[in-house]
Write a protein that holds these residues in place. Structure first.
Motif, PDB file in Angstrom:
ATOM      1  N   UNK A  10      -8.763  -4.540   2.614  1.00 43.25           N
ATOM      2  CA  UNK A  10      -9.962  -4.598   1.776  1.00 43.25           C
ATOM      3  C   UNK A  10     -10.346  -3.235   1.224  1.00 43.25           C
ATOM      4  N   UNK A  11     -10.304  -2.205   2.068  1.00 38.48           N
ATOM      5  CA  UNK A  11     -10.637  -0.833   1.630  1.00 38.48           C
ATOM      6  C   UNK A  11      -9.672  -0.341   0.565  1.00 38.48           C
ATOM      7  N   UNK A  12      -8.398  -0.701   0.699  1.00 37.17           N
ATOM      8  CA  UNK A  12      -7.362  -0.232  -0.225  1.00 37.17           C
ATOM      9  C   UNK A  12      -7.231  -1.123  -1.455  1.00 37.17           C
ATOM     10  N   UNK A  13      -7.833  -2.301  -1.413  1.00 34.98           N
ATOM     11  CA  UNK A  13      -7.739  -3.206  -2.545  1.00 34.98           C
ATOM     12  C   UNK A  13      -6.393  -3.892  -2.665  1.00 34.98           C
ATOM     13  N   UNK A  14      -5.768  -4.167  -1.524  1.00 38.27           N
ATOM     14  CA  UNK A  14      -4.486  -4.876  -1.511  1.00 38.27           C
ATOM     15  C   UNK A  14      -4.584  -6.050  -0.548  1.00 38.27           C
ATOM     16  N   UNK A  15      -3.615  -6.914  -0.584  1.00 38.13           N
ATOM     17  CA  UNK A  15      -3.569  -8.047   0.341  1.00 38.13           C
ATOM     18  C   UNK A  15      -2.991  -7.594   1.682  1.00 38.13           C
ATOM     19  N   UNK A  16      -3.413  -8.217   2.772  1.00 36.13           N
ATOM     20  CA  UNK A  16      -2.821  -7.883   4.075  1.00 36.13           C
ATOM     21  C   UNK A  16      -1.293  -8.024   4.069  1.00 36.13           C
ATOM     22  N   UNK A  17      -0.806  -8.986   3.333  1.00 36.76           N
ATOM     23  CA  UNK A  17       0.644  -9.183   3.227  1.00 36.76           C
ATOM     24  C   UNK A  17       1.318  -7.946   2.620  1.00 36.76           C
TER      25      UNK A  17
END
Length: 151
Positions: A10-17
């Motif tokens: 969330x902090x990085x703006x990417x999906x956990x995948x």
């Protein structure tokens, strides 16, 4: 600071995948703990942000991995901000762009030299030094050109 996978993503703006994929590819170091207590730190977040910044510069993952390899946390944070790495500028007097990393085996390598927003020069990695200097000269002069309409 410590992050759980979803918090980091969330902090990085990417999906956990995406985080898991980058760990698998070696772009991110493995998290500190495994299983339910897996946690990620400041370096993971900085690396994710650096990867995004370098992707916005249209670099392939292989090139991004090479640039991040062995980089210190301050250097990674500098890349995350979109600035060229200081070590890469050392060999290019007066340059505002990064010098290419050493040539790697396997595939042709091109250096991208930004000239203006949306404009860049491409120099093949094995181009003669004179050709490279011409490109860097053009890049260094672009900032002194008067804006369109003011000449």
């Amino acid at each position: 600071m410590s992050y759980k996978l979803d918090e980091l993503a969330g902090e990085a703006g990417v999906a956990p995948r995406t985080v898991r994929y980058y760990v698998q590819r070696g772009l991110l170091p493995a998290p500190e703990f495994r299983g339910k207590d897996t946690s990620y730190g400041r370096e993971h977040l900085a690396r994710l942000r650096a990867i995004k910044a370098l992707q916005q510069a249209h670099l392939p993952l292989e090139e991004i991995q090479a640039r991040l390899a062995g980089a210190s946390l301050p250097e990674i944070e500098r890349l995350a901000s979109g600035a060229p790495p200081r070590a890469a500028l050392a060999g290019c007097p007066g340059a505002e762009v990064a010098c290419p990393p050493p040539a790697r085996a396997g595939g042709e390598r091109w250096e991208r030299i930004p000239i203006a927003d949306g404009v860049e020069l491409h120099v093949r990695g094995d181009a003669p030094e004179r050709s490279r200097r011409i490109a860097l000269d053009i890049a260094s002069r672009h900032s002194t050109l008067a804006p369109r309409g003011s000449r």
